[in-house]
Write a protein that holds these residues in place. Structure first.
Motif, mmCIF file in Angstrom:
data_model
loop_
_atom_site.group_PDB
_atom_site.id
_atom_site.type_symbol
_atom_site.label_atom_id
_atom_site.label_comp_id
_atom_site.label_asym_id
_atom_site.label_seq_id
_atom_site.Cartn_x
_atom_site.Cartn_y
_atom_site.Cartn_z
ATOM 1 N N ILE A 99 0.871 -1.185 0.000
ATOM 2 C CA ILE A 99 0.000 0.000 0.000
ATOM 3 C C ILE A 99 0.900 1.225 0.000
ATOM 4 C CG2 ILE A 99 -1.803 1.251 1.252
ATOM 5 C CD1 ILE A 99 -1.174 -2.399 2.038
ATOM 6 N N ASN A 100 0.655 2.099 -0.945
ATOM 7 C CA ASN A 100 1.434 3.332 -1.057
ATOM 8 C C ASN A 100 0.685 4.492 -0.421
ATOM 9 O OD1 ASN A 100 3.669 2.276 -2.643
ATOM 10 N ND2 ASN A 100 2.178 2.065 -4.307
ATOM 11 N N PHE A 101 1.451 5.384 0.250
ATOM 12 C CA PHE A 101 0.873 6.551 0.892
ATOM 13 C C PHE A 101 1.494 7.821 0.297
ATOM 14 C CE2 PHE A 101 0.626 3.161 4.100
ATOM 15 C CZ PHE A 101 -0.735 3.155 4.339
ATOM 16 N N ASN A 102 0.885 8.952 0.617
ATOM 17 C CA ASN A 102 1.332 10.254 0.110
ATOM 18 C C ASN A 102 1.732 11.190 1.246
ATOM 19 O OD1 ASN A 102 0.887 9.736 -2.716
ATOM 20 N ND2 ASN A 102 -1.324 9.825 -2.247
ATOM 21 N N GLY A 103 2.449 10.651 2.198
ATOM 22 C CA GLY A 103 2.936 11.483 3.282
ATOM 23 C C GLY A 103 1.983 11.658 4.440
ATOM 24 N N GLU A 104 0.902 10.852 4.496
ATOM 25 C CA GLU A 104 -0.006 10.944 5.626
ATOM 26 C C GLU A 104 0.748 10.644 6.922
ATOM 27 O OE1 GLU A 104 -0.401 9.170 2.915
ATOM 28 O OE2 GLU A 104 -2.480 9.081 2.219
ATOM 29 N N VAL A 105 0.350 11.279 7.994
ATOM 30 C CA VAL A 105 1.013 11.030 9.272
ATOM 31 C C VAL A 105 0.333 9.886 10.029
ATOM 32 C CG1 VAL A 105 1.896 13.372 9.477
ATOM 33 C CG2 VAL A 105 -0.354 12.811 10.443
ATOM 34 N N THR A 106 -0.879 9.544 9.622
ATOM 35 C CA THR A 106 -1.561 8.390 10.207
ATOM 36 C C THR A 106 -2.481 7.775 9.162
ATOM 37 O OG1 THR A 106 -2.911 7.580 12.047
ATOM 38 C CG2 THR A 106 -3.507 9.721 11.138
ATOM 39 N N ALA A 107 -2.651 6.464 9.217
ATOM 40 C CA ALA A 107 -3.506 5.764 8.257
ATOM 41 C C ALA A 107 -3.920 4.424 8.853
ATOM 42 C CB ALA A 107 -2.769 5.554 6.934
ATOM 43 N N ASN A 108 -5.039 3.907 8.345
ATOM 44 C CA ASN A 108 -5.524 2.589 8.746
ATOM 45 C C ASN A 108 -5.547 1.677 7.527
ATOM 46 O OD1 ASN A 108 -6.056 3.283 11.465
ATOM 47 N ND2 ASN A 108 -8.019 4.186 10.863
ATOM 48 N N HIS A 109 -5.277 0.412 7.751
ATOM 49 C CA HIS A 109 -5.379 -0.573 6.674
ATOM 50 C C HIS A 109 -6.022 -1.841 7.221
ATOM 51 C CE1 HIS A 109 -4.660 -2.972 3.169
ATOM 52 N NE2 HIS A 109 -3.962 -3.857 3.871
ATOM 53 N N GLU A 110 -7.107 -2.286 6.562
ATOM 54 C CA GLU A 110 -7.798 -3.513 6.983
ATOM 55 C C GLU A 110 -7.268 -4.687 6.182
ATOM 56 O OE1 GLU A 110 -12.124 -3.755 8.255
ATOM 57 O OE2 GLU A 110 -12.216 -4.795 6.324
ATOM 58 N N PHE A 111 -6.868 -5.718 6.889
ATOM 59 C CA PHE A 111 -6.278 -6.904 6.258
ATOM 60 C C PHE A 111 -7.085 -8.137 6.636
ATOM 61 C CE2 PHE A 111 -3.538 -10.656 6.838
ATOM 62 C CZ PHE A 111 -3.070 -10.810 5.539
ATOM 63 N N THR A 112 -7.351 -9.003 5.653
ATOM 64 C CA THR A 112 -7.960 -10.298 5.929
ATOM 65 C C THR A 112 -7.299 -11.329 5.043
ATOM 66 O OG1 THR A 112 -10.038 -11.515 6.198
ATOM 67 C CG2 THR A 112 -9.830 -10.119 4.240
ATOM 68 N N TYR A 113 -7.514 -12.605 5.379
ATOM 69 C CA TYR A 113 -6.871 -13.673 4.622
ATOM 70 C C TYR A 113 -7.803 -14.873 4.591
ATOM 71 C CZ TYR A 113 -3.554 -17.355 3.334
ATOM 72 O OH TYR A 113 -2.936 -18.405 2.700
ATOM 73 N N GLN A 114 -7.983 -15.451 3.394
ATOM 74 C CA GLN A 114 -8.789 -16.652 3.217
ATOM 75 C C GLN A 114 -7.864 -17.860 3.264
ATOM 76 O OE1 GLN A 114 -12.276 -17.276 2.671
ATOM 77 N NE2 GLN A 114 -11.517 -19.347 3.018
ATOM 78 N N THR A 115 -7.970 -18.642 4.311
ATOM 79 C CA THR A 115 -7.106 -19.803 4.421
ATOM 80 C C THR A 115 -7.541 -20.890 3.437
ATOM 81 O OG1 THR A 115 -8.452 -20.796 6.171
ATOM 82 C CG2 THR A 115 -6.659 -19.332 6.842
ATOM 83 N N THR A 116 -6.616 -21.769 3.104
ATOM 84 C CA THR A 116 -6.864 -22.843 2.151
ATOM 85 C C THR A 116 -6.571 -24.190 2.799
ATOM 86 O OG1 THR A 116 -4.590 -22.857 1.310
ATOM 87 C CG2 THR A 116 -6.136 -21.298 0.287
ATOM 88 N N ALA A 117 -6.899 -25.247 2.065
ATOM 89 C CA ALA A 117 -6.609 -26.597 2.568
ATOM 90 C C ALA A 117 -5.113 -26.791 2.778
ATOM 91 C CB ALA A 117 -7.152 -27.634 1.592
ATOM 92 N N GLU A 118 -4.302 -26.132 1.946
ATOM 93 C CA GLU A 118 -2.843 -26.269 2.059
ATOM 94 C C GLU A 118 -2.304 -25.618 3.340
ATOM 95 O OE1 GLU A 118 -4.431 -25.305 -0.679
ATOM 96 O OE2 GLU A 118 -4.144 -27.161 -1.834
ATOM 97 N N ASP A 119 -3.080 -24.699 3.922
ATOM 98 C CA ASP A 119 -2.642 -24.023 5.145
ATOM 99 C C ASP A 119 -2.881 -24.844 6.404
ATOM 100 O OD1 ASP A 119 -1.875 -21.738 3.722
ATOM 101 O OD2 ASP A 119 -3.876 -20.870 3.848
#
Length: 501
Positions: A76-96
């Motif tokens: 994720i690229n930012f433009n000099g913000e001093v604070t930011a939030n990022h929501e992350f999720t992950y779909q697990t698989t049978a291989e995991d």
């Protein structure tokens, strides 16, 4: 002069060194990451609950890189913000499965300063029981070998396809009133529930301990009903509705839920495919006299395919048609609480090859209602075997009923003369009688195994006996082909088909 020059060089170097020391004593502002848990646990095949990383950098943010086991999965690229939030999720698989996955969140500011936060995800075995808590608003596939639990009334919304693979078991949690559980295929949505004789798809109650690979319930009797709702399929085909409106709300779904609307002007509407499906222990009551049928078909179009369906122990009707043009082939109803087969609002399809085994609470094997508006259409019901008892009626044809009913065998019903009319087939209302006289309501090749001393005309009322005949139990020439149900239904496994020809 040379000595003076040397002193000047030494002073310059000293000044540079002092400046460097001063700069080191004033470091750049740091980068911070918060909100990322150190660990989490999830089953394989499930999504990780969203993780919200909050990044702060007084010198201005540049990038956030998310790595999984050292490999970059997101930048994720930012433009000099001093604070930011990022929501992350992950779909697990049978291989995991049975692994620890290491996720690193690496934030960098404009000065190149970084901060890393580590998130270790422990993945267990593949989940075999999946809870469905929200309407299905994107295409979804339910996998063989798994159990899906409906936590409430779940709608597959318009434009969405739900695919249910062979062997899937769908269980409805307990609920009544507006909280009755059900699976609703809304207008414009599609269901592809294609089981096989070896792996039928089973809809049942959460109280049922049945597991993938079983046919009969290990703990519930086949006459226990009302434990959840049922399966409703709604489409855009026409029906005959009061006031000649083009759409109405299906019974069993509260008016506040627009996913319960059905009807339209497309007789060839397509709502999907249903094959080798058994529906059990349903019919939860949502209000006075308003239960959910085992299989409800509202305005379903003729391109929809429904074959090889079993409905067992439903508190209301086994299958009920409300208008529409869909045809059904190979249907078995056992222990329905009200009517086994109910038709309404000018359904215009065909039911071919069916078995009804009435239960102690079954009212009518056949309840056939006429149109409610100006639109008129009739249906065909043919090649059926209906097994009665001491409390059920063969059929009631009401309110301008129309259609053709042929090649049907009735057996094991009571003598109407000694049971206040139980055990008969009647026409109710002047419109039904008129339609019968005009051939709009027609009967052909009806046979009955009748008790000694019982007259044909006392069973088949209002002249319908002219189209019926008595036969010995082993000499019928009409009825269902039970072979269609012999290798996949609970009724067959329970021996309920053994005595059928």
């Amino acid at each position: 002069m040379k000595k003076l020059f040397n002193w000047m060089m030494i002073a310059t170097v000293a000044a540079v060194l002092m400046t460097a020391c001063t700069e080191e004593e004033t470091p750049n502002n740091s980068v911070a990451i918060s909100g990322v848990p150190a660990t989490a646990v999830v089953e394989a095949g499930q999504s990780v609950a969203p993780v919200t990383a909050t990044i702060t950098a007084a010198d201005g943010l540049s990038t956030l890189v998310v790595r999984k086991d050292g490999a970059t999965v997101e930048t994720i690229n930012f433009n000099g913000e001093v604070t930011a939030n990022h929501e992350f999720t992950y779909q697990t698989t049978a291989e995991d499965a049975d692994k620890n996955l290491v996720f690193e969140f690496v934030a960098t500011d404009k000065n190149g300063d970084t901060q890393t936060s580590t998130y270790v995800l422990t993945v267990g075995e593949i989940a075999s029981v999946i809870k469905i808590e929200n309407n299905i608003t994107a295409d979804e596939e339910w996998e063989t070998g798994k159990v899906y639990v409906l936590s409430g009334r779940i709608a597959v919304t318009a434009g969405v396809t739900l695919k249910i693979n062979p062997g899937v078991i769908v269980k409805g949690e307990a609920g009544s009133g507006s909280n009755a559980t059900a699976l609703v295929i809304a207008r414009g949505a599609k269901i592809e529930a294609v089981g096989t004789a070896d792996q039928p798809i089973i809809f049942t109650s959460i109280a049922d301990e049945i597991a993938p690979g079983m046919v009969a319930s290990p703990n519930l009797d086949p006459d226990i009903d009302g434990l959840w709702g049922g399966l409703l399929v709604l489409g855009k085909a026409p029906g005959s509705f009061a006031g000649d409106v083009t759409e109405v709300q299906i019974e069993g779904i509260p008016p506040s839920d627009s996913n319960g609307l059905y009807g339209g002007d497309d007789p060839e509407d397509y709502s999907g495919i249903i094959k080798y499906v058994s529906i059990r222990h349903g019919g939860a009551n949502i209000g006075e006299g308003n239960e959910i049928n085992g299989l409800t078909l509202g305005g379903v179009g003729s391109q929809t395919i429904i074959e090889n369906v079993e409905v067992i122990a439903n508190q209301d009707d086994g299958i009920e048609w409300f208008g529409g043009t869909v045809s059904v082939k190979n249907a078995l109803i056992w222990n329905s609480g009200d009517d086994a087969l109910d038709t309404d609002q000018a359904w215009a399809g065909t039911l071919d090859n069916f078995i009804v085994i009435t239960g102690s609470a079954t009212d009518h094997a056949l309840e056939i209602d006429g149109p409610e508006g100006a639109y008129n259409a009739g249906h065909t019901v043919q090649n059926g075997t209906i097994v009665g008892n001491d409390v059920s009626e063969l059929g009631d044809f009401r309110d301008g009923a129309r259609g053709t009913f042929k090649n049907i065998l009735f057996k094991s019903f009571a003598d109407p003369a000694t049971t206040d009319g139980r055990g008969d087939l009647s026409l109710s209302g002047d419109k039904s009688l008129e339609n019968f006289e005009n051939g709009i309501l027609a009967f052909e090749n009806l046979e009955i195994v009748i008790a000694e001393g019982v007259s044909l005309s006392s069973v088949f009322k209002h002249g319908t006996s002219a189209h019926a005949s008595t036969v010995a139990d082993d000499a019928s020439t009409v009825g269902a082909d039970k072979a269609a149900f012999s290798d996949w239904t609970w009724a067959a496994e329970a021996g309920k088909l053994t005595d059928l020809k």
